[in-house]
Design a protein around this motif. Structure first.
Motif, short mmCIF file in Angstrom:
data_model
loop_
_atom_site.label_atom_id
_atom_site.label_comp_id
_atom_site.label_asym_id
_atom_site.label_seq_id
_atom_site.Cartn_x
_atom_site.Cartn_y
_atom_site.Cartn_z
N GLN A 152 0.86 -1.22 0.01
CA GLN A 152 0.12 0.03 -0.03
C GLN A 152 0.95 1.21 0.06
OE1 GLN A 152 -2.25 0.36 3.64
NE2 GLN A 152 -2.85 2.50 3.07
N VAL A 153 0.71 2.12 -0.99
CA VAL A 153 1.44 3.46 -0.97
C VAL A 153 0.65 4.50 -0.50
CG1 VAL A 153 2.72 4.89 -2.45
CG2 VAL A 153 2.67 2.43 -3.10
N VAL A 154 1.09 4.95 0.57
CA VAL A 154 0.31 6.02 1.32
C VAL A 154 0.48 7.41 0.52
CG1 VAL A 154 -0.03 7.30 3.47
CG2 VAL A 154 0.49 4.76 3.57
N TRP A 155 1.36 7.77 0.18
CA TRP A 155 1.55 9.13 -0.74
C TRP A 155 2.88 8.99 -1.59
CZ3 TRP A 155 6.16 11.72 -0.19
CH2 TRP A 155 6.96 11.45 0.96
N LEU A 156 2.87 9.90 -2.46
CA LEU A 156 3.68 10.14 -3.68
C LEU A 156 3.83 11.48 -3.94
CD1 LEU A 156 5.61 8.20 -4.98
CD2 LEU A 156 4.14 8.56 -7.27
N SER A 157 4.84 12.24 -4.05
CA SER A 157 4.99 13.39 -4.22
C SER A 157 6.07 13.66 -5.66
CB SER A 157 5.84 14.19 -3.15
OG SER A 157 6.05 15.67 -3.77
N VAL A 158 5.67 14.44 -6.57
CA VAL A 158 6.26 14.58 -7.78
C VAL A 158 6.24 15.98 -8.11
CG1 VAL A 158 6.31 14.05 -10.23
CG2 VAL A 158 5.97 12.34 -8.56
N GLU A 159 7.24 16.67 -8.88
CA GLU A 159 7.19 18.01 -9.62
C GLU A 159 6.90 17.77 -10.88
OE1 GLU A 159 10.72 21.06 -10.49
OE2 GLU A 159 10.68 20.63 -8.49
N VAL A 160 5.75 18.72 -11.15
CA VAL A 160 5.66 18.67 -12.46
C VAL A 160 6.60 19.15 -13.45
CG1 VAL A 160 3.94 19.68 -14.44
CG2 VAL A 160 3.14 19.12 -12.06
N PRO A 161 7.24 18.41 -14.44
CA PRO A 161 8.37 18.61 -15.31
C PRO A 161 8.20 20.05 -15.81
CG PRO A 161 7.76 16.63 -15.68
CD PRO A 161 6.64 17.04 -14.94
N PRO A 162 9.15 20.80 -16.26
CA PRO A 162 9.15 22.29 -16.57
C PRO A 162 8.51 22.00 -17.99
CG PRO A 162 11.30 21.92 -15.90
CD PRO A 162 10.77 20.71 -15.69
N SER A 163 8.77 20.87 -18.74
CA SER A 163 8.01 20.79 -20.06
C SER A 163 6.58 20.90 -20.16
CB SER A 163 8.51 19.76 -20.94
OG SER A 163 7.97 18.56 -20.44
N GLY A 164 6.05 20.51 -18.86
CA GLY A 164 4.56 20.44 -19.03
C GLY A 164 3.99 19.20 -19.40
N LYS A 165 4.78 18.46 -20.29
CA LYS A 165 4.35 17.38 -21.24
C LYS A 165 3.80 16.07 -20.52
CE LYS A 165 6.85 19.06 -25.40
NZ LYS A 165 7.83 18.90 -26.23
N ALA A 166 2.90 15.35 -20.98
CA ALA A 166 2.36 14.20 -20.35
C ALA A 166 3.85 13.11 -20.46
CB ALA A 166 1.23 13.69 -21.41
N ALA A 167 4.45 13.02 -21.30
CA ALA A 167 5.41 11.98 -21.30
C ALA A 167 6.36 12.32 -20.08
CB ALA A 167 6.22 11.98 -22.84
N ASP A 168 6.71 13.49 -20.02
CA ASP A 168 7.93 13.95 -18.67
C ASP A 168 7.14 13.56 -17.53
OD1 ASP A 168 9.55 14.40 -20.94
OD2 ASP A 168 9.02 16.64 -20.93
N LEU A 169 5.86 14.01 -17.30
CA LEU A 169 5.26 13.70 -16.16
C LEU A 169 4.97 12.14 -16.01
CD1 LEU A 169 3.87 14.59 -13.61
CD2 LEU A 169 1.49 14.91 -14.93
N ALA A 170 4.61 11.54 -16.99
CA ALA A 170 4.67 10.08 -16.71
C ALA A 170 6.10 9.54 -16.20
CB ALA A 170 4.26 9.32 -18.12
N ARG A 171 7.18 9.92 -16.98
CA ARG A 171 8.51 9.46 -16.48
C ARG A 171 8.77 9.76 -14.92
NH1 ARG A 171 13.23 7.61 -18.75
NH2 ARG A 171 12.14 7.94 -20.73
N ALA A 172 8.40 11.14 -14.57
CA ALA A 172 8.68 11.54 -13.27
C ALA A 172 7.76 10.70 -12.14
CB ALA A 172 8.27 13.06 -13.03
N LEU A 173 6.55 10.33 -12.61
CA LEU A 173 5.81 9.44 -11.60
C LEU A 173 6.45 8.19 -11.52
CD1 LEU A 173 2.31 10.89 -12.77
CD2 LEU A 173 3.07 10.98 -10.68
N MET A 174 6.52 7.58 -12.65
CA MET A 174 7.30 6.00 -12.78
C MET A 174 8.37 6.25 -11.87
SD MET A 174 6.52 4.94 -16.66
CE MET A 174 4.90 4.63 -17.21
N GLU A 175 9.62 7.13 -11.96
CA GLU A 175 10.75 7.07 -11.28
C GLU A 175 10.34 7.38 -9.93
OE1 GLU A 175 13.81 8.97 -14.93
OE2 GLU A 175 12.83 10.40 -13.29
N ALA A 176 9.59 8.27 -9.37
CA ALA A 176 9.09 8.41 -8.17
C ALA A 176 8.49 7.13 -7.36
CB ALA A 176 8.30 9.52 -7.83
#
Length: 421
Positions: A152-176
């Motif tokens: 169970q993952v209680v929380w996750l924090s990610v910074e929206v990438p400067p590009s604002g693109k879906a692909a970059d946000l997806a990568r940030a979420l996956m890495e986190a």
């Protein structure tokens, strides 16, 4: 990563991972951090004191709004889990997507917002709030409807990438996600040099997050969802001020709305007034964000400190003086610091450290008013236009504020590096 506490028979085991709700006073205490006070200063060489003053960078004195944020964050997670009891068949129908396909009634969306100027401590407030939970990840040895253990993952924090693109946000979420869980669940995606289908990647991440019962998702720097060019136009007074979203950003916004609409993941967003204003331009988005609460992190103002100076942010900071002859933190010094920094907490800390560097370079081992003035005129000189805009409360000048303070990370890197020498 921790194991859950023993839960009562017939209870929702997801709620166990949240621990008890903190009182307002306990939340403020948990979110604050004050470094050890300087001692035996006269026996410590000056070059060593230059290193010791760096402890002030970790200083965090929580205002009441942060305790409110912590309680809001807890209530968001609690409310989200209350309607996602893993013993219920409807919960797994939601996880699989069957509930949406069959038009089943879903719980109301849960979202909250943190807004403030760059440097006032929005990110720290959100992270400290989330870290008040006993653990980010809970390992369950057994889990309803599943064979074996489950995470169970209680929380996750990610910074929206400067590009604002879906692909970059997806990568940030996956890495986190992989960092938090210690897994390589998204290894195949992350091994790619470039994620080409950002929305498909986001949907796969969402499915994994939902199946592991993510309690709260925090998206920081939400203003990065919007085009910088459109924000610049608004600041320059061109057009009607409505931020123009690109196609990718519009897709991202719809994805976030779906995430909250489905009742699957409570959402906490934080950002500058530009970004929050753009995000809440649509009434549907505004309503969802207000369900969990709106929290404004303010800069320091004398009218809010006044007679409470000794117990305020500045009063507590004044105890951290690394000279033989300290300077009293009285009204004169407090007002000067606010005037030189605009009350922006990060700039206050930078001014405090650089003033000490100037003081420790002199023969007399003392801190003076002039040290703060010199520090502002030299080390912090690039920030003076922004600070002047705050002092004057000029809309035209304030419109350029974020560009001056938050968009140049090299300035802060150089400043902190310079004060270490």
């Amino acid at each position: 990563m921790t194991k859950p506490t023993q839960h009562a028979a017939g209870s929702n085991l997801l709620l166990d991972g949240l621990g008890p709700m903190l009182t307002h006073a306990d939340a403020m205490l948990a979110m604050s951090y004050v470094p050890p006070l300087p001692t035996n200063v006269e026996q410590v060489p000056r070059h060593q004191r230059l290193l010791q003053v760096q402890d002030v960078r970790d200083f965090h004195f929580s205002p009441p709004v942060e305790a409110q944020l912590q309680q809001s964050t807890y209530m968001m997670a609690w409310q989200g889990y209350r309607h996602r009891d893993p013993r219920a068949a409807s919960t797994w129908a939601t996880v699989s997507g069957e509930a949406q396909r069959q038009g089943m009634l879903l719980q109301s969306p849960i979202a909250a917002c943190v807004e403030g100027l760059s440097g006032v401590g929005k990110t720290q407030a959100c992270l400290r709030s989330l870290r008040c939970f006993p653990s980010q990840v809970v390992e369950h040895a057994s889990f309803p409807k599943l064979n074996g253990a489950h995470r169970q993952v209680v929380w996750l924090s990610v910074e929206v990438p400067p590009s604002g693109k879906a692909a970059d946000l997806a990568r940030a979420l996956m890495e986190a996600w992989d960092r938090a869980t210690g897994s390589d669940r998204f290894r195949i995606w992350l091994e790619k040099e470039r994620i080409r289908d950002g929305m498909r990647a986001l949907d796969e991440w969402r499915q994994v997050a939902v199946s592991h019962f993510l309690g709260v998702l925090h998206l920081d720097e939400i203003q990065n969802l919007f085009k910088i060019t459109s924000l610049r136009k608004r600041r320059s007074g061109v057009g009607d001020g409505a931020p123009e979203l690109s196609i990718v950003e519009d897709q991202l916004l719809r994805w976030l709305l779906y995430l909250t609409n489905s009742g699957q993941v409570p959402l906490l967003v934080s950002g500058t007034p530009d970004g929050v204003g753009a995000l809440t331009k649509r009434m549907s988005t505004l309503q969802r964000i207000n369900t969990g609460g709106y929290h404004a992190i303010e800069r320091l103002r004398w009218e809010d400190i006044g007679a409470k100076l000794s117990t305020s942010f500045l009063g507590q900071l004044g105890r951290y003086q690394y000279v033989k002859h300290p300077l009293p933190m009285d009204e004169n010094l407090a007002r000067l610091i606010l005037d030189l920094t605009g009350g922006i907490q990060r700039i206050v800390i930078a001014l405090w450290i650089t003033a000490h560097r100037i003081a420790l370079a002199r023969k007399e081992d003392t801190l003076r008013i002039e040290d703060f003035q010199k520090a502002a005129a030299t080390w912090l000189r690039p920030l003076q236009p922004a600070i002047e805009a705050l002092r004057e409360a000029s809309p035209a000048k304030l419109a350029r504020y974020e560009d001056l303070v938050s968009q140049d990370p090299t300035f802060w890197a150089a400043l902190w590096d310079g004060t270490n020498r």
